[in-house]
Design an enzyme around this catalytic site. Structure first.
Site, mmCIF file in Angstrom:
data_model
loop_
_atom_site.group_PDB
_atom_site.id
_atom_site.type_symbol
_atom_site.label_atom_id
_atom_site.label_comp_id
_atom_site.label_asym_id
_atom_site.label_seq_id
_atom_site.Cartn_x
_atom_site.Cartn_y
_atom_site.Cartn_z
ATOM 1 N N GLY A 1 10.432 10.040 5.342
ATOM 2 C CA GLY A 1 11.140 10.679 4.240
ATOM 3 C C GLY A 1 12.118 9.746 3.531
ATOM 4 O O GLY A 1 12.828 10.152 2.609
ATOM 5 N N HIS B 1 -0.695 8.745 5.853
ATOM 6 C CA HIS B 1 -1.644 8.821 4.739
ATOM 7 C C HIS B 1 -1.668 10.239 4.177
ATOM 8 O O HIS B 1 -1.925 11.182 4.897
ATOM 9 C CB HIS B 1 -3.048 8.428 5.210
ATOM 10 C CG HIS B 1 -3.153 6.960 5.491
ATOM 11 N ND1 HIS B 1 -4.262 6.382 6.047
ATOM 12 C CD2 HIS B 1 -2.278 5.952 5.277
ATOM 13 C CE1 HIS B 1 -4.058 5.074 6.157
ATOM 14 N NE2 HIS B 1 -2.860 4.799 5.706
ATOM 15 N N GLY C 1 2.313 -1.523 1.994
ATOM 16 C CA GLY C 1 1.939 -0.180 2.448
ATOM 17 C C GLY C 1 2.184 0.850 1.360
ATOM 18 O O GLY C 1 2.697 0.525 0.276
ATOM 19 N N ASP C 2 1.736 2.080 1.627
ATOM 20 C CA ASP C 2 1.925 3.203 0.702
ATOM 21 C C ASP C 2 1.236 2.981 -0.638
ATOM 22 O O ASP C 2 1.696 3.475 -1.665
ATOM 23 C CB ASP C 2 3.422 3.497 0.471
ATOM 24 C CG ASP C 2 4.170 3.615 1.775
ATOM 25 O OD1 ASP C 2 3.658 4.278 2.677
ATOM 26 O OD2 ASP C 2 5.264 3.024 1.897
ATOM 27 N N GLU C 3 0.136 2.257 -0.645
ATOM 28 C CA GLU C 3 -0.574 1.979 -1.901
ATOM 29 C C GLU C 3 -1.431 3.165 -2.340
ATOM 30 O O GLU C 3 -1.996 3.151 -3.438
ATOM 31 C CB GLU C 3 -1.490 0.744 -1.749
ATOM 32 C CG GLU C 3 -0.771 -0.564 -1.455
ATOM 33 C CD GLU C 3 -0.626 -0.809 0.035
ATOM 34 O OE1 GLU C 3 -0.949 0.097 0.822
ATOM 35 O OE2 GLU C 3 -0.180 -1.901 0.419
ATOM 36 N N LEU D 1 -1.448 4.924 -11.766
ATOM 37 C CA LEU D 1 -1.252 4.448 -13.137
ATOM 38 C C LEU D 1 -0.446 5.472 -13.947
ATOM 39 O O LEU D 1 0.321 5.117 -14.836
ATOM 40 C CB LEU D 1 -2.620 4.217 -13.814
ATOM 41 C CG LEU D 1 -2.547 3.545 -15.171
ATOM 42 C CD1 LEU D 1 -2.167 2.078 -15.022
ATOM 43 C CD2 LEU D 1 -3.864 3.672 -15.926
ATOM 44 N N GLN E 1 -0.608 0.663 6.756
ATOM 45 C CA GLN E 1 0.401 -0.285 6.243
ATOM 46 C C GLN E 1 -0.234 -1.182 5.170
ATOM 47 O O GLN E 1 -1.212 -0.793 4.565
ATOM 48 C CB GLN E 1 1.005 -1.130 7.374
ATOM 49 C CG GLN E 1 1.914 -0.371 8.314
ATOM 50 C CD GLN E 1 1.156 0.354 9.396
ATOM 51 O OE1 GLN E 1 0.262 -0.191 10.004
ATOM 52 N NE2 GLN E 1 1.501 1.592 9.648
HETATM 53 P P1 IMP Z 1 7.302 -0.270 12.250
HETATM 54 O O1 IMP Z 1 5.876 -0.446 11.878
HETATM 55 O O2 IMP Z 1 7.688 1.165 12.465
HETATM 56 O O3 IMP Z 1 7.697 -1.143 13.402
HETATM 57 O O4 IMP Z 1 8.197 -0.774 11.011
HETATM 58 C C1 IMP Z 1 8.211 -2.127 10.577
HETATM 59 C C2 IMP Z 1 8.251 -2.229 9.067
HETATM 60 O O5 IMP Z 1 7.012 -1.747 8.540
HETATM 61 C C3 IMP Z 1 9.337 -1.379 8.400
HETATM 62 O O6 IMP Z 1 9.787 -2.049 7.247
HETATM 63 C C4 IMP Z 1 8.591 -0.111 8.005
HETATM 64 O O7 IMP Z 1 9.221 0.544 6.914
HETATM 65 C C5 IMP Z 1 7.262 -0.695 7.609
HETATM 66 N N1 IMP Z 1 6.154 0.282 7.727
HETATM 67 C C6 IMP Z 1 5.532 0.692 8.851
HETATM 68 N N2 IMP Z 1 4.553 1.571 8.572
HETATM 69 C C7 IMP Z 1 4.536 1.697 7.241
HETATM 70 C C8 IMP Z 1 3.717 2.444 6.340
HETATM 71 O O8 IMP Z 1 2.773 3.145 6.717
HETATM 72 N N3 IMP Z 1 4.028 2.323 5.016
HETATM 73 C C9 IMP Z 1 5.015 1.513 4.575
HETATM 74 N N4 IMP Z 1 5.801 0.802 5.371
HETATM 75 C C10 IMP Z 1 5.566 0.882 6.693
#
Ligand code: IMP
Length: 425
Positions: free
Chosen positions: A303, A44, A15-17, A333, A225
């Site tokens: 955060g 996003h 996630g967060d790409e 990059l 994600q």
């Molecule tokens: P949940 O989706 O809130 O149940 O969290 C499960 C795992 O997914 C945790 O490690 C979160 O940090 C991760 N996660 C959920 N949504 C995101 C996202 O949008 N970006 C990055 N990590 C996420």
């Protein structure tokens, strides 16, 4: 059927790409943007001018006037957050009625789901969720006593499904967390209010998309994600509760799988992860801090500081395969600019042997030792605007990744702003 362009944008890491930025950029070429999984755990970020806008539920493509968007059946919807977001977007890009649609099949995230998520994290030390009630809402859905957003429109049905769901959840609140029950009438009133506000947007998402496809409209599916957080193919149990893979598009939005024409995979030029779980290429504290500061690697939803590491090509080979990725966008990059050396994992060592297989067990994944290839660093300045103005070392790095994965890198993003994206192929 007149199929025009149907594309899925998928995160290839944890996630967060930078999918939000890419979706916002590509949305210009598409008529409809669709979310198909996850919920308000996503964040996003789209920067317009110098102002960041964070979306949790509404497809970020809707920031552009004239675009339509669907929240698909596979998304768990928190009505409170959705209503706030509708108000925010309407200030930027005008009224959403007639432009935003929600599949009536989408499960609702209830207040008790969020409470349980929080208390479960406290009770077990947790996996580091976003505490948005995501796992709990999907749990109720799969157990077949969830509330679906379309149920809110009919008072009799709304009360019937709420009764069933609340009965189960109040037992959990009491027996597992020692908390008092929530009140049926209060929740029902809340749901009634939500239904009044949201009813203009709730529709049959399958029919909606079918008509768009038949009319030859182009459609962009916006993943939330990342692939390594997939409930089945991710680093279980440190995963989210949905399918961020491209396979989640047909099951989460309700289109035939063979209509997906392009799968655009998004990867950073390095790796991050939030929450707990194995992370083979994680950097040491000082290195990670440099990247975290420069890349502003703090969760958009919570955060939290993100864990930072080098690019992991073993993981990317796994996720590009699983998704059937047809092209790649590499983001951030610029964050690596100024480093003396840049590393990329090309293999793992596990139990004394080299492997290029991404282990399915998290217990094994914590034991792997990445084998790196090291590149000389580069400096990117403000003037970088096309492929030719990229420093040679940066191009060698990108070309190597492309060759390793055997997939073209079509764009490279070199800054958070909308226009800081370079066509590479
Ligand atoms: P949940 O989706 O809130 O149940 O969290 C499960 C795992 O997914 C945790 O490690 C979160 O940090 C991760 N996660 C959920 N949504 C995101 C996202 O949008 N970006 C990055 N990590 C996420």
């Amino acid at each position: 059927m007149r199929v025009k362009k149907i594309t899925a944008i998928i995160g290839l890491q944890w996630g967060d790409e930078g999918k939000g930025k890419v979706v916002d950029f590509l949305a210009e070429e598409y008529d409809v943007v669709v979310r198909f999984q996850g919920g308000a755990n996503a964040g996003h970020t789209v920067v317009i001018g110098d102002k960041p806008h964070i979306f949790h539920l509404i497809p970020s493509g809707l920031l552009r006037r004239g675009k339509e968007g669907l929240i698909g059946a596979g998304v768990v919807v928190d009505p409170e957050i959705l209503i706030e977001e509708i108000e925010m977007i309407e200030k930027i890009s005008g009224p959403l009625e007639g432009r935003l649609f929600i599949d009536g099949r989408a499960p609702v995230v209830m207040p008790y789901h969020k409470l349980e998520d929080r208390w479960e994290e406290e009770l077990r030390g947790g996996i580091g969720t976003t505490k948005r009630g995501i796992g709990q809402a999907y749990r109720d859905h799969y157990a077949r006593f969830g509330i679906r957003i379309g149920d809110l429109l009919n008072a009799e049905m709304r009360r019937r499904v709420l009764k069933k769901s609340l009965e189960f959840n109040n037992q959990i609140l009491a027996s597992r967390y020692g908390k008092p029950p929530l009140d049926f009438s209060e929740l029902d009133e809340k749901l009634e209010k939500f239904s009044e506000i949201l009813s203009p947007y709730i529709t049959d998402g399958v029919e909606y998309l079918k008509k768009k496809i038949e009319a030859g409209k182009s459609i962009l599916f916006e993943g939330a994600q990342g692939s390594l957080l997939d409930i089945t193919f991710g680093t279980y149990p440190y995963v989210t509760s949905s399918h961020p893979l491209s396979g989640g598009v047909p099951t989460g939005a309700g289109i035939p799988p063979n209509l997906i024409g392009n799968v655009v995979g998004i990867t950073k030029s390095y790796t991050t992860r939030v929450g707990r779980g194995p992370f083979p290429t994680e950097m040491l504290d000082e290195e990670a801090e440099t990247i975290r500061k420069r890349g502003n690697e703090y969760g958009a939803t919570t955060g939290r500081p993100r864990r930072c590491g080098w690019l992991d090509l073993v993981a990317l080979k796994y996720t590009t395969y699983l998704n059937g990725v047809t092209s790649i966008v590499m983001t951030k990059l610029d964050v690596l600019s100024g480093l003396e050396k840049v590393k990329v994992a090309i293999k793992y060592e596990l139990h004394g042997r080299e492997t290029d297989v991404f282990p399915y067990s998290s217990d094994e994944l914590v034991k792997v030792r990445p084998i790196y290839r090291t590149f000389n660093g580069w400096e990117l300045d403000e003037s970088v605007s096309d492929k030719d103005s990229l420093p040679e070392n940066a191009r060698s790095f990108i070309d190597f990744v492309e060759e390793y994965l055997g997939i073209p890198i079509i764009y490279v993003s070199v800054g958070p702003e909308r226009e800081k994206i370079i066509k590479y192929r």
